[in-house]
Motif scaffolding. Sequence first.
Motif, PDB file in Angstrom:
ATOM      1  N   GLU A  88      -1.904   5.591   2.103  1.00  0.00           N
ATOM      2  CA  GLU A  88      -3.004   4.702   2.322  1.00  0.00           C
ATOM      3  C   GLU A  88      -2.724   4.339   3.795  1.00  0.00           C
ATOM      4  O   GLU A  88      -3.786   3.992   4.494  1.00  0.00           O
ATOM      5  CB  GLU A  88      -3.120   3.600   1.363  1.00  0.00           C
ATOM      6  CG  GLU A  88      -3.593   4.004   0.007  1.00  0.00           C
ATOM      7  CD  GLU A  88      -3.493   2.809  -0.995  1.00  0.00           C
ATOM      8  OE1 GLU A  88      -4.773   2.129  -1.305  1.00  0.00           O
ATOM      9  OE2 GLU A  88      -2.374   2.536  -1.283  1.00  0.00           O
ATOM     10  N   LYS A 113       0.829  -1.151   0.017  1.00  0.00           N
ATOM     11  CA  LYS A 113       0.033   0.013  -0.050  1.00  0.00           C
ATOM     12  C   LYS A 113       0.699   1.333  -0.138  1.00  0.00           C
ATOM     13  O   LYS A 113       2.118   1.121   0.302  1.00  0.00           O
ATOM     14  CB  LYS A 113      -0.851  -0.133   1.303  1.00  0.00           C
ATOM     15  CG  LYS A 113      -1.874  -1.006   1.382  1.00  0.00           C
ATOM     16  CD  LYS A 113      -2.701  -0.946   2.660  1.00  0.00           C
ATOM     17  CE  LYS A 113      -3.633  -2.036   2.697  1.00  0.00           C
ATOM     18  NZ  LYS A 113      -4.445  -2.142   4.022  1.00  0.00           N
ATOM     19  N   PRO A 173      -7.800   3.541  -4.119  1.00  0.00           N
ATOM     20  CA  PRO A 173      -9.142   3.370  -3.637  1.00  0.00           C
ATOM     21  C   PRO A 173      -9.616   4.568  -2.754  1.00  0.00           C
ATOM     22  O   PRO A 173     -10.750   4.675  -2.618  1.00  0.00           O
ATOM     23  CB  PRO A 173      -8.961   2.080  -2.680  1.00  0.00           C
ATOM     24  CG  PRO A 173      -7.639   1.423  -3.580  1.00  0.00           C
ATOM     25  CD  PRO A 173      -6.867   2.566  -3.825  1.00  0.00           C
ATOM     26  N   LYS A 210     -11.993   7.136  -3.919  1.00  0.00           N
ATOM     27  CA  LYS A 210     -13.645   6.719  -3.765  1.00  0.00           C
ATOM     28  C   LYS A 210     -14.237   6.429  -2.341  1.00  0.00           C
ATOM     29  O   LYS A 210     -15.301   5.931  -2.358  1.00  0.00           O
ATOM     30  CB  LYS A 210     -13.941   5.403  -4.900  1.00  0.00           C
ATOM     31  CG  LYS A 210     -13.456   5.643  -6.210  1.00  0.00           C
ATOM     32  CD  LYS A 210     -13.550   4.266  -6.913  1.00  0.00           C
ATOM     33  CE  LYS A 210     -13.041   4.504  -8.323  1.00  0.00           C
ATOM     34  NZ  LYS A 210     -11.527   4.927  -8.435  1.00  0.00           N
ATOM     35  N   ALA A 211     -13.566   6.683  -1.628  1.00  0.00           N
ATOM     36  CA  ALA A 211     -14.162   6.292  -0.142  1.00  0.00           C
ATOM     37  C   ALA A 211     -15.088   7.519   0.458  1.00  0.00           C
ATOM     38  O   ALA A 211     -14.866   8.395   0.110  1.00  0.00           O
ATOM     39  CB  ALA A 211     -12.898   6.248   0.786  1.00  0.00           C
ATOM     40  N   GLU A 228      -5.823   7.253  -8.720  1.00  0.00           N
ATOM     41  CA  GLU A 228      -5.889   5.909  -8.833  1.00  0.00           C
ATOM     42  C   GLU A 228      -5.881   4.988  -7.647  1.00  0.00           C
ATOM     43  O   GLU A 228      -6.129   3.622  -7.674  1.00  0.00           O
ATOM     44  CB  GLU A 228      -4.515   5.384  -9.613  1.00  0.00           C
ATOM     45  CG  GLU A 228      -4.420   6.188 -10.800  1.00  0.00           C
ATOM     46  CD  GLU A 228      -5.565   5.649 -11.963  1.00  0.00           C
ATOM     47  OE1 GLU A 228      -5.535   4.622 -11.971  1.00  0.00           O
ATOM     48  OE2 GLU A 228      -5.659   6.746 -12.449  1.00  0.00           O
TER      49      GLU A 228
END
Length: 238
Positions: free
Chosen positions: A39, A35, A69, A72-73, A67
Amino acid sequence: MIDFPSRFAVVVPAAGVGKRMQANHPKQYLTLHGKTILEHTVEHLLAHPAIELVVIAVSDGDEYYPELPLAKAENVVRVAGGKERVDSVLSGLQYLSQHYAHQYPWVLVHDAARPCVHQADIEQLIEQCQTTNQGGILAAPVRDTMKRTHQDNGHVVIDHTVEREHLWHALTPQMFPLINLKSALEEGLAHNKAITDEASAMEAIGYSPLIVQGRSDNIKVTQPEDLALAEFFLSQSY
């Protein structure tokens, strides 16, 4: 002083380019244990039950963040970062003051490149600030002998030894009332004051932040050699 809430937002300035890392992309996007550093940092923050929202300040031309995740959290918001760290923090505070001023009257600020922060330290900071209704920062006592230096014929030489008894390494998170911190940063920028962290801006307007002792392994990844150390610390926290 502003009433203390039970839930909090965190501003994470992540618009830096990390030139000292000598990497081909910003240090917050270097990978540890599969990660990115960013992150790991955000996951550690959101793992605390009192933290509901993370506001990440990212530069407009950042090609890496979309890019992830994280982009989109639901409990992560992106805002425009600035040229300097203080500009990015202020951008996050402005967003919170416009949309969540009543919900989050207190705010934490945490460095994007500090992925090893521990839940117990976050808890201690919140608890002590709550008990005293006063802003504060995580910090670690200086352990090494400290030297004040000056230049002599192009060389750095020791001027004198500095007493370390009352010296601390400032860490993050740092935690203050949202409105007060926003005003302090705006005033500091307006008067061209040197703002090295949130506490320094609050100090400049007469505030005396609490020192809450935190773990020394809450390192900031700055130099290439920090990567291996952060990777080791992270391996111990999972």
